[in-house]
Design a protein around this motif. Structure first.
Motif, mmCIF file in Angstrom:
data_model
loop_
_atom_site.group_PDB
_atom_site.id
_atom_site.type_symbol
_atom_site.label_atom_id
_atom_site.label_comp_id
_atom_site.label_asym_id
_atom_site.label_seq_id
_atom_site.Cartn_x
_atom_site.Cartn_y
_atom_site.Cartn_z
ATOM 1 N N ALA A 1 0.856 -1.185 0.000
ATOM 2 C CA ALA A 1 0.000 0.000 0.000
ATOM 3 C C ALA A 1 0.893 1.237 0.000
ATOM 4 C CB ALA A 1 -0.924 0.010 1.223
ATOM 5 N N VAL A 2 0.365 2.287 -0.580
ATOM 6 C CA VAL A 2 1.110 3.562 -0.613
ATOM 7 C C VAL A 2 0.346 4.587 0.217
ATOM 8 C CG1 VAL A 2 2.248 3.151 -2.813
ATOM 9 C CG2 VAL A 2 -0.027 4.203 -2.762
ATOM 10 N N SER A 3 1.100 5.485 0.845
ATOM 11 C CA SER A 3 0.493 6.496 1.715
ATOM 12 C C SER A 3 1.140 7.844 1.469
ATOM 13 C CB SER A 3 0.656 6.129 3.194
ATOM 14 O OG SER A 3 0.132 4.858 3.473
ATOM 15 N N GLY A 4 0.349 8.866 1.736
ATOM 16 C CA GLY A 4 0.866 10.218 1.778
ATOM 17 C C GLY A 4 0.532 10.821 3.129
ATOM 18 N N THR A 5 1.520 11.346 3.835
ATOM 19 C CA THR A 5 1.288 11.867 5.185
ATOM 20 C C THR A 5 1.837 13.294 5.298
ATOM 21 O OG1 THR A 5 3.374 10.995 6.064
ATOM 22 C CG2 THR A 5 1.441 9.559 6.195
ATOM 23 N N ALA A 6 1.233 14.006 6.201
ATOM 24 C CA ALA A 6 1.702 15.362 6.533
ATOM 25 C C ALA A 6 1.783 15.471 8.042
ATOM 26 C CB ALA A 6 0.756 16.413 5.969
ATOM 27 N N LEU A 7 2.884 15.987 8.523
ATOM 28 C CA LEU A 7 3.096 16.172 9.967
ATOM 29 C C LEU A 7 3.257 17.658 10.252
ATOM 30 C CD1 LEU A 7 5.336 14.235 12.424
ATOM 31 C CD2 LEU A 7 5.697 16.683 12.182
ATOM 32 N N LEU A 8 2.511 18.125 11.226
ATOM 33 C CA LEU A 8 2.658 19.487 11.722
ATOM 34 C C LEU A 8 3.119 19.388 13.169
ATOM 35 C CD1 LEU A 8 2.353 22.510 11.173
ATOM 36 C CD2 LEU A 8 -0.011 22.346 12.009
ATOM 37 N N GLY A 9 4.354 19.834 13.415
ATOM 38 C CA GLY A 9 4.897 19.642 14.749
ATOM 39 C C GLY A 9 5.875 20.727 15.145
ATOM 40 N N LEU A 10 6.671 20.426 16.163
ATOM 41 C CA LEU A 10 7.611 21.377 16.749
ATOM 42 C C LEU A 10 8.960 20.709 16.951
ATOM 43 C CD1 LEU A 10 5.350 22.981 19.523
ATOM 44 C CD2 LEU A 10 6.001 24.024 17.356
ATOM 45 N N ASP A 11 10.007 21.482 16.676
ATOM 46 C CA ASP A 11 11.369 21.082 17.028
ATOM 47 C C ASP A 11 11.673 21.700 18.390
ATOM 48 O OD1 ASP A 11 14.021 20.526 17.297
ATOM 49 O OD2 ASP A 11 14.645 21.363 15.377
ATOM 50 N N ALA A 12 11.857 20.847 19.414
ATOM 51 C CA ALA A 12 12.049 21.327 20.775
ATOM 52 C C ALA A 12 13.502 21.613 21.106
ATOM 53 C CB ALA A 12 11.490 20.306 21.764
ATOM 54 N N GLY A 13 14.412 21.432 20.177
ATOM 55 C CA GLY A 13 15.825 21.663 20.432
ATOM 56 C C GLY A 13 16.498 20.428 20.995
#
Length: 231
Positions: free
Chosen positions: A102-114
């Motif tokens: 199966a193929v997927s497309g994903t999007a992540l909205l997040g934070l880089d905490a250092g």
């Protein structure tokens, strides 16, 4: 003719007596002035001022910057959170699908905490290949990562994801609990964009329905994507 010679030696007492009995008005006052010569030695000193002109070169002052010493009681400023957008294309091989792939497309909205730490919310869509009647999935999950070289252009990452995949079949969406754990690499293209490549193992659990057991299946996921710094 007989000359008479009168000796003056006998007149001296007479003159002295006459001066004593003479009236005061007839006395003659004789003043005498005595000159005294004294030898005087004068000692003096003469001061001579000698002015000498000396040219002195100005000293060269070298200023050395030294790092300011920070007090041990002053805490370092915390690293600000940096928002990130991660777009991925994923290829899943699992026995949960009838055609395996199966193929997927994903999007992540997040934070880089250092410090290499970060995480965010993942939304994705999965479609099996080859068989048109196989239902697709809508994925909603949380993902965290640890980058072991955040300041380098190339770094290794440990990635984990857990959440739910909703199977969109004719009977309505049915949830599947999934978990992924894997390793990957990051290559920074510039200060704000990095390319990601991950390889993960996947475990899927379908909750049991009435009078049935839970279905457990494993799989393997390859993903490639771009991480974009939104700051």
């Amino acid at each position: 003719m007989t000359r008479r010679v009168i000796s003056t030696s006998g007149l001296a007492p007479l003159l002295a007596l006459f001066s004593l009995v003479a009236p005061a008005s007839a006395q003659t006052i004789v003043e005498s002035t005595t000159s005294t010569t004294a030898e005087v030695t004068v000692t003096g000193s003469v001061t001579t001022t000698h002015t000498e002109r000396v040219i002195v070169a100005e000293p060269t002052v070298v200023v050395v910057d030294q790092p300011a010493q920070q007090s041990a009681t002053v805490s370092e400023p915390s690293t600000p959170l940096v928002p990130l957008l991660v777009l991925r294309a994923e290829l899943t091989m699992s026995g949960a699908y009838e055609d395996i792939v199966a193929v997927s497309g994903t999007a992540l909205l997040g934070l880089d905490a250092g410090g290499g730490w970060g995480g965010g919310l993942v939304v994705g869509y999965t479609s099996p290949l080859a068989i048109a009647d196989t239902p697709s999935e809508l994925q909603l999950a949380l993902e965290v990562w640890r980058d072991f070289g955040p300041e380098d252009d190339f770094g290794f990452r440990l990635v984990g994801r857990t959440g739910t995949a909703l199977v969109l079949d004719d009977d309505g969406p049915s949830p599947i609990v999934l978990g992924q754990l894997g390793i990957g690499t990051r290559v920074s293209l510039d200060g704000r964009i990095a390319m990601l490549l991950d390889a993960r193992g996947e475990l899927r659990v379908r909750p049991p329905e009435l009078w049935q057991r839970a279905e457990v299946s494993g799989g393997f996921v390859l993903s490639m994507g771009l991480a974009i710094d939104l700051d």
